[in-house]
Design an enzyme around this catalytic site. Structure first.
Site, PDB file in Angstrom:
ATOM      1  N   HIS A 137      -1.418   0.823  -9.558  1.00 38.48           N
ATOM      2  CA  HIS A 137      -1.965   0.028  -8.870  1.00 38.48           C
ATOM      3  C   HIS A 137      -2.342  -1.324  -9.849  1.00 38.48           C
ATOM      4  CE1 HIS A 137      -4.375  -0.795  -5.098  1.00 38.48           C
ATOM      5  NE2 HIS A 137      -4.104  -1.808  -5.506  1.00 38.48           N
ATOM      6  N   ARG A 160       0.913  -1.123  -0.040  1.00 36.99           N
ATOM      7  CA  ARG A 160       0.079  -0.018   0.049  1.00 36.99           C
ATOM      8  C   ARG A 160       1.078   1.308  -0.043  1.00 36.99           C
ATOM      9  NH1 ARG A 160      -3.457  -2.343  -1.839  1.00 36.99           N
ATOM     10  NH2 ARG A 160      -5.712  -2.875  -1.025  1.00 36.99           N
TER      11      ARG A 160
HETATM   12  P1  NDP Z   1      -1.788 -11.520   4.130  1.00 40.85           P
HETATM   13  O1  NDP Z   1      -2.710 -11.148   5.188  1.00 40.85           O
HETATM   14  O2  NDP Z   1      -2.075 -12.913   3.670  1.00 40.85           O
HETATM   15  O3  NDP Z   1      -0.403 -11.654   4.627  1.00 40.85           O
HETATM   16  C1  NDP Z   1       0.157 -10.576   5.385  1.00 40.85           C
HETATM   17  C2  NDP Z   1       1.476 -10.785   5.845  1.00 40.85           C
HETATM   18  O4  NDP Z   1       2.077  -9.609   6.217  1.00 40.85           O
HETATM   19  C3  NDP Z   1       1.767 -11.908   6.579  1.00 40.85           C
HETATM   20  O5  NDP Z   1       2.958 -12.596   6.488  1.00 40.85           O
HETATM   21  C4  NDP Z   1       2.036 -11.188   8.024  1.00 40.85           C
HETATM   22  O6  NDP Z   1       2.559 -11.773   8.937  1.00 40.85           O
HETATM   23  C5  NDP Z   1       2.824  -9.936   7.455  1.00 40.85           C
HETATM   24  N1  NDP Z   1       2.608  -9.009   8.448  1.00 40.85           N
HETATM   25  C6  NDP Z   1       1.656  -8.239   8.902  1.00 40.85           C
HETATM   26  N2  NDP Z   1       1.891  -7.130   9.658  1.00 40.85           N
HETATM   27  C7  NDP Z   1       3.081  -7.431  10.114  1.00 40.85           C
HETATM   28  C8  NDP Z   1       4.060  -6.421  10.877  1.00 40.85           C
HETATM   29  N3  NDP Z   1       3.766  -5.742  11.509  1.00 40.85           N
HETATM   30  N4  NDP Z   1       5.299  -7.061  10.942  1.00 40.85           N
HETATM   31  C9  NDP Z   1       5.820  -7.989  10.204  1.00 40.85           C
HETATM   32  N5  NDP Z   1       4.909  -8.799   9.216  1.00 40.85           N
HETATM   33  C10 NDP Z   1       3.595  -8.453   9.286  1.00 40.85           C
HETATM   34  O7  NDP Z   1      -2.042 -10.486   2.980  1.00 40.85           O
HETATM   35  P2  NDP Z   1      -1.862 -10.777   1.448  1.00 40.85           P
HETATM   36  O8  NDP Z   1      -0.513 -11.523   1.091  1.00 40.85           O
HETATM   37  O9  NDP Z   1      -2.882 -11.451   0.889  1.00 40.85           O
HETATM   38  O10 NDP Z   1      -1.730  -9.463   0.694  1.00 40.85           O
HETATM   39  C11 NDP Z   1      -0.686  -8.193   1.321  1.00 40.85           C
HETATM   40  C12 NDP Z   1      -1.230  -6.832   1.077  1.00 40.85           C
HETATM   41  O11 NDP Z   1      -1.040  -6.911  -0.606  1.00 40.85           O
HETATM   42  C13 NDP Z   1      -2.806  -6.738   0.818  1.00 40.85           C
HETATM   43  O12 NDP Z   1      -3.296  -6.218   2.241  1.00 40.85           O
HETATM   44  C14 NDP Z   1      -2.604  -5.256  -0.004  1.00 40.85           C
HETATM   45  O13 NDP Z   1      -2.525  -4.303   0.631  1.00 40.85           O
HETATM   46  C15 NDP Z   1      -1.661  -5.683  -1.050  1.00 40.85           C
HETATM   47  N6  NDP Z   1      -2.210  -6.002  -2.248  1.00 40.85           N
HETATM   48  C16 NDP Z   1      -1.697  -5.124  -3.259  1.00 40.85           C
HETATM   49  C17 NDP Z   1      -2.181  -5.437  -4.630  1.00 40.85           C
HETATM   50  C18 NDP Z   1      -1.745  -4.422  -5.877  1.00 40.85           C
HETATM   51  O14 NDP Z   1      -2.121  -4.528  -6.979  1.00 40.85           O
HETATM   52  N7  NDP Z   1      -0.609  -3.726  -5.794  1.00 40.85           N
HETATM   53  C19 NDP Z   1      -2.884  -6.484  -4.713  1.00 40.85           C
HETATM   54  C20 NDP Z   1      -3.248  -7.449  -3.941  1.00 40.85           C
HETATM   55  C21 NDP Z   1      -2.809  -7.164  -2.744  1.00 40.85           C
HETATM   56  P3  NDP Z   1       2.253 -13.427   9.728  1.00 40.85           P
HETATM   57  O15 NDP Z   1       2.539 -14.494   8.421  1.00 40.85           O
HETATM   58  O16 NDP Z   1       3.055 -13.591  10.735  1.00 40.85           O
HETATM   59  O17 NDP Z   1       0.878 -13.184   9.850  1.00 40.85           O
HETATM   60  C1  OXD Z   2      -5.474  -4.774  -3.749  1.00 40.96           C
HETATM   61  C2  OXD Z   2      -5.788  -5.477  -4.900  1.00 40.96           C
HETATM   62  O1  OXD Z   2      -5.729  -5.207  -2.474  1.00 40.96           O
HETATM   63  O2  OXD Z   2      -5.829  -4.858  -5.982  1.00 40.96           O
HETATM   64  O3  OXD Z   2      -4.681  -3.837  -4.012  1.00 40.96           O
HETATM   65  O4  OXD Z   2      -6.336  -6.693  -4.537  1.00 40.96           O
END
Ligand code: NDP
Ligand code: OXD
Length: 319
Positions: free
Chosen positions: A282, A234
């Site tokens: 994005h 993000r």
């Molecule tokens: P998940 O919820 O599956 O995974 C989040 C990961 O972040 C986990 O491994 C978690 O750790 C880790 N995490 C969370 N908080 C912390 C912290 N404070 N310190 C260290 N690690 C942390 O999310 P997704 O993989 O599904 O998606 C991640 C993000 O990608 C979404 O929230 C979105 O913002 C972004 N996104 C962007 C897109 C784009 O087009 N640019 C498309 C899709 C998503 P743990 O495993 O230990 O819980």
């Molecule tokens: C996001 C998506 O979360 O595109 O950014 O799925």
């Protein structure tokens, strides 16, 4: 009196996309009675709305449906829903994560790493000047250390695809884990070691108070000189003035940014013009509408069967 057919209200892709959502939901919802209606359809009875599939719903709007049972995000991130101060507190919010999202995100981040490794910003600048200067990329994937922040549904897929083509991969998450083919670091205590071994830092964290502006001057200073950044998490993860300062000082070599604190990125934003930054709109991992309809149908079927669907946002963890 028979109760009305449950309505799924959709705000994603505009009114023109509703037909496609309707076709996808009909294909995958196993005959479940469900009406798919556009968000601003004036004929919708608020009492009949049981599900909402949304991207950036207006504040206060979801609180208007007394029989709403779940809020489905049309994106993997849910920050655009949580921004609503009147969001009904008890309802499940479900993230949109599909196999296509994982595949597309992994492909996109590998593309970004290869473009940075091969110094594509320099080639783009040379082309703009019609300037033929030959150079070879200094390192191959095996000599590049990629570090993925966030090893969730998407981060793990990215880390694995990078490892498969030979990058030296590590991941950083909140909780410790073992993953084949990569070194795993966890929590604030192990962040410095993770950063110190990272040439390309890929951010795939969720937007939470703990991760806000995590890529700031302090973090950037812990990366090796010349390290490069890929932000597909993000926009709020990057403290923009700190990144620009580190690029201008030459400590950070280049960046590819896909997400921004304000989207669309305003025309006067310095990121657009920086010679060492590539901006993408994005666009990292949007899955097809059909795949998202399949996932939405699976969520609704699970809820109707009294089961917990996959990818429910965890209010306690904050992601
Ligand atoms: P998940 O919820 O599956 O995974 C989040 C990961 O972040 C986990 O491994 C978690 O750790 C880790 N995490 C969370 N908080 C912390 C912290 N404070 N310190 C260290 N690690 C942390 O999310 P997704 O993989 O599904 O998606 C991640 C993000 O990608 C979404 O929230 C979105 O913002 C972004 N996104 C962007 C897109 C784009 O087009 N640019 C498309 C899709 C998503 P743990 O495993 O230990 O819980
Ligand atoms: C996001 C998506 O979360 O595109 O950014 O799925």
């Amino acid at each position: 009196m028979t109760s009305p057919t449950p309505i799924l209200l959709v705000k994603s892709g505009g009114a023109a996309a509703v037909e496609e959502w309707r076709a996808g939901l009909a294909e995958f919802s196993a005959g479940l009675p469900l009406e798919v209606r556009w968000w601003d359809d004036p004929a919708v009875d608020p009492q009949a709305v049981e599900y909402a599939l949304v991207w950036q719903p207006e504040a206060g709007r979801l609180a208007r449906y007394p029989n709403l049972k779940a809020i489905l995000s049309s994106a993997a991130g849910v920050d655009h829903i949580l921004a609503d101060p009147e969001l009904p507190a008890a309802l499940p919010v479900v993230r949109m994560v599909t196999p296509e999202t994982r595949q597309r995100m992994a492909e996109f981040t590998v593309m970004a790493s290869l473009m940075l490794q091969k110094d594509m910003p320099r080639m783009i600048a040379q082309q703009a000047r019609r300037d033929w200067v030959e150079f070879a990329s200094p390192r191959s994937a095996r000599e590049m250390r990629v570090g993925v922040m966030g090893l969730g549904a998407l981060g793990l897929a990215c880390a694995r695809m990078h490892a498969a083509i030979g990058f030296a991969v590590a991941g950083w998450a909140r909780s410790p884990r073992d993953e084949a083919g990569m070194d795993c670091y966890a929590g604030a205590a192990q962040l410095p070691d993770f950063l110190a071994r990272t040439d390309i830092l890929i951010c795939l964290l969720p937007d939470t108070p703990d991760t806000h502006h995590i890529i700031d001057a302090r973090l950037l200073a812990q990366l090796p000189a010349g390290a490069m950044i890929v932000n597909v998490g993000r926009g709020s993860h990057v403290h923009a003035p700190d990144l620009l300062a580190a690029l201008d000082a030459g400590h950070i070599g280049a960046a590819l940014l896909d997400v921004f604190e304000r989207e669309p990125l305003p025309p006067d934003a310095p990121f657009w013009r920086h010679p060492r930054i590539m901006v993408t709109p994005h666009a990292a991992a949007t899955p097809s509408r059909r795949e998202r309809a399949r996932q939405a149908a699976a969520t609704i079927l699970a809820l109707r069967a009294g089961k917990t669907p996959e990818h429910v946002y965890d209010r306690e963890r904050g992601y």
